[in-house]
Design a protein around this motif. Sequence first.
Motif, PDB file in Angstrom:
ATOM      1  N   PRO A 210       0.808  -1.229   0.000  1.00  0.00           N
ATOM      2  CA  PRO A 210       0.000   0.000   0.000  1.00  0.00           C
ATOM      3  C   PRO A 210       0.842   1.282   0.000  1.00  0.00           C
ATOM      4  O   PRO A 210       0.350   2.345  -0.360  1.00  0.00           O
ATOM      5  N   MET A 211       2.102   1.152   0.434  1.00  0.00           N
ATOM      6  CA  MET A 211       2.933   2.352   0.494  1.00  0.00           C
ATOM      7  C   MET A 211       3.510   2.700  -0.870  1.00  0.00           C
ATOM      8  O   MET A 211       3.929   3.827  -1.102  1.00  0.00           O
ATOM      9  N   LEU A 212       3.573   1.715  -1.729  1.00  0.00           N
ATOM     10  CA  LEU A 212       4.216   1.958  -3.022  1.00  0.00           C
ATOM     11  C   LEU A 212       3.276   2.733  -3.937  1.00  0.00           C
ATOM     12  O   LEU A 212       2.062   2.624  -3.844  1.00  0.00           O
ATOM     13  N   ASP A 213       3.889   3.483  -4.820  1.00  0.00           N
ATOM     14  CA  ASP A 213       3.072   4.233  -5.775  1.00  0.00           C
ATOM     15  C   ASP A 213       2.700   3.330  -6.949  1.00  0.00           C
ATOM     16  O   ASP A 213       1.647   2.740  -6.985  1.00  0.00           O
ATOM     17  N   LYS A 214       3.606   3.184  -7.892  1.00  0.00           N
ATOM     18  CA  LYS A 214       3.353   2.291  -9.019  1.00  0.00           C
ATOM     19  C   LYS A 214       4.234   1.047  -8.859  1.00  0.00           C
ATOM     20  O   LYS A 214       5.147   1.031  -8.043  1.00  0.00           O
TER      21      LYS A 214
ATOM     22  N   SER B 150      14.202   5.990  -0.754  1.00  0.00           N
ATOM     23  CA  SER B 150      13.346   5.564  -1.859  1.00  0.00           C
ATOM     24  C   SER B 150      11.902   5.388  -1.400  1.00  0.00           C
ATOM     25  O   SER B 150      10.965   5.650  -2.157  1.00  0.00           O
ATOM     26  N   MET B 151      11.716   4.948  -0.172  1.00  0.00           N
ATOM     27  CA  MET B 151      10.342   4.766   0.306  1.00  0.00           C
ATOM     28  C   MET B 151       9.662   6.117   0.489  1.00  0.00           C
ATOM     29  O   MET B 151       8.481   6.278   0.201  1.00  0.00           O
ATOM     30  N   GLU B 152      10.437   7.105   0.958  1.00  0.00           N
ATOM     31  CA  GLU B 152       9.875   8.451   1.050  1.00  0.00           C
ATOM     32  C   GLU B 152       9.464   8.943  -0.338  1.00  0.00           C
ATOM     33  O   GLU B 152       8.433   9.576  -0.509  1.00  0.00           O
ATOM     34  N   PHE B 153      10.308   8.596  -1.315  1.00  0.00           N
ATOM     35  CA  PHE B 153      10.002   9.036  -2.671  1.00  0.00           C
ATOM     36  C   PHE B 153       8.719   8.379  -3.194  1.00  0.00           C
ATOM     37  O   PHE B 153       7.930   8.995  -3.887  1.00  0.00           O
ATOM     38  N   GLU B 154       8.513   7.118  -2.823  1.00  0.00           N
ATOM     39  CA  GLU B 154       7.273   6.439  -3.223  1.00  0.00           C
ATOM     40  C   GLU B 154       6.068   7.215  -2.701  1.00  0.00           C
ATOM     41  O   GLU B 154       5.085   7.441  -3.417  1.00  0.00           O
ATOM     42  N   ARG B 155       6.136   7.619  -1.449  1.00  0.00           N
ATOM     43  CA  ARG B 155       5.006   8.347  -0.859  1.00  0.00           C
ATOM     44  C   ARG B 155       4.832   9.707  -1.521  1.00  0.00           C
ATOM     45  O   ARG B 155       3.735  10.219  -1.649  1.00  0.00           O
ATOM     46  N   LEU B 156       5.982  10.260  -1.936  1.00  0.00           N
ATOM     47  CA  LEU B 156       5.960  11.550  -2.617  1.00  0.00           C
ATOM     48  C   LEU B 156       5.192  11.444  -3.939  1.00  0.00           C
ATOM     49  O   LEU B 156       4.442  12.334  -4.324  1.00  0.00           O
ATOM     50  N   LEU B 157       5.427  10.323  -4.626  1.00  0.00           N
ATOM     51  CA  LEU B 157       4.783  10.140  -5.924  1.00  0.00           C
ATOM     52  C   LEU B 157       3.314   9.760  -5.784  1.00  0.00           C
ATOM     53  O   LEU B 157       2.510  10.021  -6.669  1.00  0.00           O
ATOM     54  N   SER B 158       2.982   9.143  -4.649  1.00  0.00           N
ATOM     55  CA  SER B 158       1.658   8.557  -4.537  1.00  0.00           C
ATOM     56  C   SER B 158       0.569   9.622  -4.454  1.00  0.00           C
ATOM     57  O   SER B 158       0.673  10.600  -3.718  1.00  0.00           O
ATOM     58  N   ALA B 159      -0.483   9.386  -5.209  1.00  0.00           N
ATOM     59  CA  ALA B 159      -1.616  10.318  -5.194  1.00  0.00           C
ATOM     60  C   ALA B 159      -2.253  10.365  -3.815  1.00  0.00           C
ATOM     61  O   ALA B 159      -2.852  11.358  -3.421  1.00  0.00           O
TER      62      ALA B 159
ATOM     63  N   GLY C 143      -0.472  10.104  -1.169  1.00  0.00           N
ATOM     64  CA  GLY C 143       0.624  10.471  -0.266  1.00  0.00           C
ATOM     65  C   GLY C 143       0.448  11.856   0.314  1.00  0.00           C
ATOM     66  O   GLY C 143      -0.559  12.526   0.079  1.00  0.00           O
ATOM     67  N   PRO C 144       1.455  12.295   1.060  1.00  0.00           N
ATOM     68  CA  PRO C 144       1.329  13.568   1.782  1.00  0.00           C
ATOM     69  C   PRO C 144       1.166  14.787   0.871  1.00  0.00           C
ATOM     70  O   PRO C 144       0.645  15.802   1.307  1.00  0.00           O
ATOM     71  N   PHE C 145       1.611  14.679  -0.380  1.00  0.00           N
ATOM     72  CA  PHE C 145       1.490  15.846  -1.256  1.00  0.00           C
ATOM     73  C   PHE C 145       0.532  15.581  -2.423  1.00  0.00           C
ATOM     74  O   PHE C 145       0.596  16.236  -3.463  1.00  0.00           O
ATOM     75  N   GLY C 146      -0.298  14.591  -2.239  1.00  0.00           N
ATOM     76  CA  GLY C 146      -1.303  14.298  -3.267  1.00  0.00           C
ATOM     77  C   GLY C 146      -0.703  13.938  -4.614  1.00  0.00           C
ATOM     78  O   GLY C 146      -1.329  14.125  -5.658  1.00  0.00           O
ATOM     79  N   GLY C 147       0.529  13.452  -4.574  1.00  0.00           N
ATOM     80  CA  GLY C 147       1.149  13.039  -5.831  1.00  0.00           C
ATOM     81  C   GLY C 147       1.878  14.161  -6.537  1.00  0.00           C
ATOM     82  O   GLY C 147       2.430  13.968  -7.616  1.00  0.00           O
ATOM     83  N   HIS C 148       1.881  15.337  -5.931  1.00  0.00           N
ATOM     84  CA  HIS C 148       2.634  16.433  -6.548  1.00  0.00           C
ATOM     85  C   HIS C 148       4.103  16.260  -6.220  1.00  0.00           C
ATOM     86  O   HIS C 148       4.483  16.115  -5.049  1.00  0.00           O
ATOM     87  N   LEU C 149       4.925  16.247  -7.255  1.00  0.00           N
ATOM     88  CA  LEU C 149       6.346  16.008  -7.040  1.00  0.00           C
ATOM     89  C   LEU C 149       6.993  17.275  -6.482  1.00  0.00           C
ATOM     90  O   LEU C 149       7.086  18.290  -7.169  1.00  0.00           O
ATOM     91  N   GLN C 150       7.403  17.192  -5.234  1.00  0.00           N
ATOM     92  CA  GLN C 150       8.038  18.363  -4.619  1.00  0.00           C
ATOM     93  C   GLN C 150       9.052  17.903  -3.584  1.00  0.00           C
ATOM     94  O   GLN C 150       9.004  16.767  -3.120  1.00  0.00           O
ATOM     95  N   ARG C 151       9.959  18.818  -3.252  1.00  0.00           N
ATOM     96  CA  ARG C 151      10.909  18.460  -2.210  1.00  0.00           C
ATOM     97  C   ARG C 151      10.185  18.599  -0.878  1.00  0.00           C
ATOM     98  O   ARG C 151       9.574  19.638  -0.602  1.00  0.00           O
TER      99      ARG C 151
END
Lengths: 318, 1008, 280, 339
Positions: B48-52, B223-232, B234-242
């Motif tokens: 569930p944590m992974l994006d794609k 990399s796991m943080e990045f997965e959450r970053l990509l995930s719709a 996730g904490p940023f709704g899938g918006h790619l940001q630092r």
Amino acid sequence: MQAIAAQVKEAAKKLLEDKKVDLVVGFAEGSLPLRGTPFFARTPEEANQLTWNRGCENNLANFLRKREGKVAVVAKGCDVRSIVALTKENQIDRDNLYIIGVPCDGMVDRKKVGKLLGGKEVLEVVDQGDTIVLKGNGFAETAKLADLLHNSCIDCRYGNPVVYDELIGTLMPEKAEEDFAEIKAFEAKTTAERRAFMTEEFSKCIRCYACRNACPMCYCTECFVDCSQPEWIGKSAANVQDNILFQAVRVFHSAGRCADCGACERACPMGINLRLLTRKLVKDVKVLFNAEAGVSMDDKAAMATFAADDPEPFLVKE
Amino acid sequence: MSTKPDKVGAVLVVGAGIAGIQASLDLAESGYYVYLVEKSPAIGGTMPMLDKTFPTNDCSMCILSPKLVECGRHLNVETITNSEVADIQGEPGNFKVTINKKARMVDPDKCTGCGSCAEECPVKVDDDFNQGLNKRKAIYKLYAQAYPNAYAIDTTRCLKIKKPKACGKCLEVCQANAIDHLMQDETLELQVGSVILCPGFEKYDVSQLWYYGYGKLPNVITSMEFERLLSASGPFGGHLQRPADGQEPKKIAWLQCVGSRNCRNEHGYCSSVCCMYAIKEAVIAKEHTKYPLDTAIFFMDMRTYGKDFEKYYDRARLENGVRFIRSRVFEVTDTFDDTGNCQIRYSNEDGTIVTEDFDLVVLSLGLEPPSGMVQLADKLGLELNKFNFCESPSLTGVGTSKPGIFVAGAFSGPRDIPETVMQASAAASDSAAVLADVRGTMTKAKEYPAEKDVAGEVIRTGVFICHCGINIGGVVNVPEVVAYAKTLPGVAFADEKLYACSQDTSAQIKEAIDQYGLNRVVVASCSPRTHEPMFQETLKEAGLNANLFEMTNIRDQCSWVHMQEPEKATAKAKDLVKMAIYKSALLEPIDGVTLDMNHDALVIGGGVAGITASLGLSKQGYKVYLVEKSAELGGIANQLRFGMRGEDLPSYISDLVAEVNADANIKVSTGVEITDVHGFVGNFETTLSSGDVIPHGVTIIATGAREYKPTEYLYGQNKNVMTLLELESLLANKDSKVTGAKNVVFVQCVGSRDAERPYCSRICCTKSVKQALKVKELNPNANVFVLYRDIRTYGFFEEMYREARNKGVIFVRYSADNKPVVEAGADSVKVTVTDHVLGIPIEINADIVGLAAAIVPDKDTNSKLSQFYKVPLNQEGFFLEAHMKLRPVDFGTDGVFMCGLAHGPKNLEENISQAKAAVGRACTVLAKQSISVEGKSAFVNERKCAGCGDCEAVCPAKAVQVDAIKKVAVVNEALCKGCGACASTCRCGAINVKGCTNQQLIAMIKAL
Amino acid sequence: MMKNPYLPLPMKLVKNFTETEDKLIHTFTLQFLSEEDEKSFPYMPGQFAELCVFGKGEAPFGIASSPTEPGFLKFSVAKVGTVSTALHMMEEGSIVGVRGPLGNYYPVDQFKGKNVVIIGGGFAFTTLRSLATYMMHPDRRGDFGKITVIYGARNPGLLLYKDELAAWEASPDIDLITTVDREAEGWNGRVGFIPAVTGEVAPSAENAHAIICGPPVMIKFTMPVLEKLGFTPETTIMSLENRMKCGIGMCGRCNVGGKYVCKDGPIFTRAQLNELPNEY
Amino acid sequence: MIVSKKDIPNLLDKMIAEYEVIAPVKKDNFTVFKPVASGTDAVVGEGNTKLPAKELFFPQSEKLFSYSVTEEGTKLEAPMDDKKKVLFGVRPCDARSLKLLDNVFDNDKFQDPYYLTRRENTVMVGIGCNSPASTCFCTSVNSGPFDTSGLDLLLVDTGDAYVVELITEKGKALADQAGLTAASDADKTAAAAAKEAAVVTCQVNTDGLKAKLDVNFYDPIWERIHEKCLGCGACTYLCPTCHCFDIVDDAVDCTGCRVRNWDSCAFPLFTLHGSGHNPRTSNKERYRNRIMHKFKYFVDNFNEIGCVGCGRCIKNCPVNMDIRVVLENIRGSEARLDS
């Protein structure tokens, strides 16, 4: 033309004499000038009435679906494309069909003739090859054949039958890829303009369904317009939106199957520009799936196939 | 004999990640009761944590979610969350398990998951699920789609638990009375017949490696943080940001092997999955941004060895423009220019040292064994390897050192999702093997009252509109919608419910059905995907056919999206309810279809995979027909002498063949091929070239593969050039050619990773290293060279690679456009290769050139079977599974499975594991007494059907065929999945899907 | 102002009764909303009316009630199309439109002083019920001779008007023979197809008329039986059921030859039908 | 009486003040009947309109009544078009067709108020045909280019003017109201000459046709006759005497209207029973019904042929199914085999 007519007659006669087929579907001289009419010859004698002229405009594939027995057909390029498409849809048994292919460089559009003559009635026609002499009460006008052909014939790139068992006449040189100029022009219009155009055009529709019945690919046992459960669409012709919906759905149903033979437009007694819609879909299918209906026995139906290399520009990634 | 305790028809599954879920479902479907024990408050594990997910780029949650629902709702899977196994005693067939269950403080049976409690909870806590990138509350649900769909209290952070009088806000808002802060921890004892351990993995703790700057530099993330970053989600709704400053990164670097292939850190193994996930993250990141994004992956060897992975790598490089930098990274530092950017200092392959700045650096973290398992393993006497991963005995695939206890997933070594799923099914198969005679003794089946016949009755619809606490009721004027519903045709009863899904509401719905003689039920609440089965259950319990139910989502699709416009939301809710009511009037009962089931299996291919599968099926009590094309059993393994871990394969194979020949349940036919196939799942009839016709219920395809016969490198022209399989027998025979050799050269990727075969053959690197070591063992003075493109000694094989280097094997990298050249010499051959470090050609006079030839499928056989069983092949001619990720041994065609090399290159151990997986999956089918189909299948109106065959062309399940004589389409209900592709294709409106007919859809549209 | 034949009379559905076991036939009892309404609807057995469900459309159905039963109309309707399906779903108390009475009726004046044989199969028994009820009315019963009713269905559950059949069974005014196609549990009556049963019962053609309604196969095989018994084309009466829309001889679809079933029928003698093409 | 051609717009304008005036107007390549706002909009004297005059009395789609069924009660409202109208420039064949349709819409039992109200309130002003088209066969079906049946006034083209013949009182009233002047004897002679000069070249021999149709319902000839028919509704919709229709509801829930739409005996659904049985299964039966209806049933019922010889079906059939050829084939005269 006359030479071809004679050869058609001979070919049909021979097939019937040799009992290779029970029936030859072709054209006989019609009752109006510039008019061929579908004809069904079952004996060598009847085959004598077969002919070939500039008025053999009907798509004879229409008469071949789910036939019993061995049948031969005198088929132009567009007829053959429809035959190919119908064969793939289990409507024609290719093994029981003998195709007498006739390369065709176009049929005459009687609407264009009418326009040219401004309402004067043609009573007699002399086919002179590149020109045609139109005679009536007190007049005789010579017109260029090219100016009188159906638009569908002008756009046609498959005048040569793609499949045949016997060829009459000679194959013609290939034409250049068509450019769909009028479709592109239509696409370039604004939504409001397109809507206005369609509304105007389809206000003419009287829902006689000649377009549908003339189309070789429209063969549903029950057309969606006739269906009452569910009632997809209003049956009254008073509502232009329903008329448009009827055509829109009909055209979508023929997407990837329509050979652009123009039979629908020719059949329309009200002169509606139906090919605008059918050709839009022909173009879309070409662009989106790189497919053309009925040009090869091996191609699969564009709308019922998925290929990994479909261009699919309409699939938007996230 | 002393009295043995009776066997127990239940299995304990430890860990509810994808492995645990798959194993549980397979077992439960095969007739065993499952206890699924999970440490966290919800099942799901890492997925569930992974994006794609690679290589298909499917959304991880989307593909997992149906399994979550299925597992969560399964009558024979008892999910025990917040729990850990304390002890396991006993022996195979009968274990006693002690479970420590932590208090959740929320009763999952009462909690409806509405979330009002979390809204009110004042305590903010770092959200572990989102890798701490944002906050959650002290009362929380792990993730949106979690099962159980219930909240839990973080006992370490809850104010009320610390001070009983301090808070209690959640109690005030919970109208379901589900929260109880006084709940106590419990100890449970269970009896089970076998145990499957699938506790998953932990991610490497990167803070030990200071030089990557993690924790110091804000823009170095995992990399796991990045997965959450990509995930719709996730904490940023899938918006790619630092995460640190919200800026959109323009340049991102991935650093590979962080915590892997690092013996200084006791992480000498390769984590197997990081190369692929880094590529995936880079590709997906590029898709996320509207601006050109620069992505670079810093790596040593690109290990894209799985099925279709190499193509994924090629696409990333060639089409997506991901930069791949073969390098060693020294450190990551700040750029010291207030941008927060990072500088990577690294050395190129040729040794030059370079720096490059990036906006964001992603550390591709390795996988570690779960720390909590060490203690349990110790208690159980379970053997772990030196990294604390579970040590599986050779050639068992999923065994452990303790009989009756099996392992699946990353606990026995780092692996990706498909292999994990495969192992889960394999473990399910092995764990059930000893329990075959108690199958079905503990499973439950639900009994329902007789169904009322509502045909011809005047429509009496009951409408229930849910407030969902305040989720719907806070926006939509529910009483108004109820009043409106009452005015609609056919509505005999309408009411509002605080939580339509709560237990007491279910009772109220049943009562209303009875009292008002309702024969249709409409619920307007949340998502049918999660709740429809539950409401249908209620109907069944009330004696109504489940398909007299219609649901409309006025939460996700109305109140949530129109939160600011309550009036419009109410109007929309009315419309949605109206549509549902109009459709419901046309609903008709749908009866399931039951067909007879043949319980025999056909296994095609008598190699190790086929034999293993046959034996597995036989152990479960099923009769097996094993057919082999060649004259003898054993397949390509007959040419192998040593296993990857040094096993004596000839004796292993001969034992295996003897066992299968001796098995009375298995009928072996050799020298025969398949000539015709009819039927479908449960009812196949396969004709052999011998003329025999075999009726069977399932098929396992294990047709294997062969070694590529090279046309390059003088193969077949020079006796010194040979394939690895040929070399294997020289090594086994200690041939003088080997013992006397001065120089031995291995050439990798012969026939693999090229234009014709763009896939990696997966096992050749390891095999070459293995043989290189063998050469060194037999002839320590020989110079051994391995010419490679990337060394792909994944997982623990990395250890072997290191050993080879330590023992002096020389590894020389070549590139695809500058391949080694082999020329004939007098007694030896001359091999020329350009060394990448030195940049100059090296010439080696080799006595032996071992070619690591590709593994190639038997295209003829495979394509024939592909047509017979209506199962697809991929471009290379290997069989294509139903789903790359989650159905690795299944086909879209029901009742047909595959295993072994027919699926793609893999080593013997993996083939065995996959064969067992195929057995596990096949048993879910064979265990059924009959084939029962839900009944929501397509049906044909023969009067309307023109027989054009478009439905046949589009049907993914091959369930529709045009009858040649009647010229109408015929649906095989046993195969139909009810997907509706046919219905939407049919111009004539002749084919419809029950429960979703054209007429119903038009009724809905016309209701508007 | 001429009467507008397209306007329906609103009536109240007072009973929606499931008539058969397969639930495919419902009997609807409609109540006139006023006495004037009732006066505007003078009908005779054999006539039909267009029933309309507002919003769905209208469809023709034979009137199952008899003019001797005032205040109400009855229709027994099989669920086949849009309108009948909508009718089946209607709640009691709803408003239904009725347009009629339409068509001709059984020639009851000709029946006076004669014996009448009524043969019905399946759910085509509706207007036959009307006829029998009409003739059995105490004021009229004396006008007619012997009344014989032969009525059959595939199985007992598919027989219409079971209560009335029971009453007729007990009545000396009428000779009722019911039959089912096959043996069935709980059925003690006759078993056999209508043609065979008609032959067995052998009603006399002497001074008699036969009226026959039912599915085409039944009619096909009963005709020779009636002929053999001596019924002439002139004394054999049928009711046709072509598709209709307007009901008033204008819309063009129900013609059989030059006759419109809706306007010139639906009741024809065999003799009349023999003159027409077989397009029904 | 007489009116010069250039005065026609004025004449029409005068009528427009009192009546709704319907006259042929140009649309694309053809003309159609439309209410005209100004006399100059009308195109008088061209060939037949695309759609026949029947559509003005029996429109393709017509609302029969609207309804609403609510708790308050049931409301039915039938609109009745009783506007005073003049149909100007109708050809005799079309006028005659209405005369024929009167038999249908005012039959022995029922009256259709919608049609009949329009008929009553419309004055029919026809124009004779000086030069009939090659597809006109009116004289073969008991009509002719100057047939006055169904007309109230007939205009005869004499070159620069129309000589107006008064047929009915209704026509006379309109002519008087419009202030037409009397025609001179010379004008009358010219009119007579024009009538004389108009020749309908196309003749269909209908002798014995009815007798043949009376007996040939089951004749094998029908197997061949329909063969090329596509089963579309073009001929029926463009036919001035075809009158088949369908009745449908156009409604949301219980509020809406009942509408009648043209229908065609060529369509398979036309006679399809709910049970699936269809008395006219194929094109053969359907095409036969069309011929029988016009040339036998109509004659049986109303003693008139149900065809006016306008030629629209001939010109518009997509497959050149020529009714003249069909009739000849049926008659068994020197028929060609190709139909």
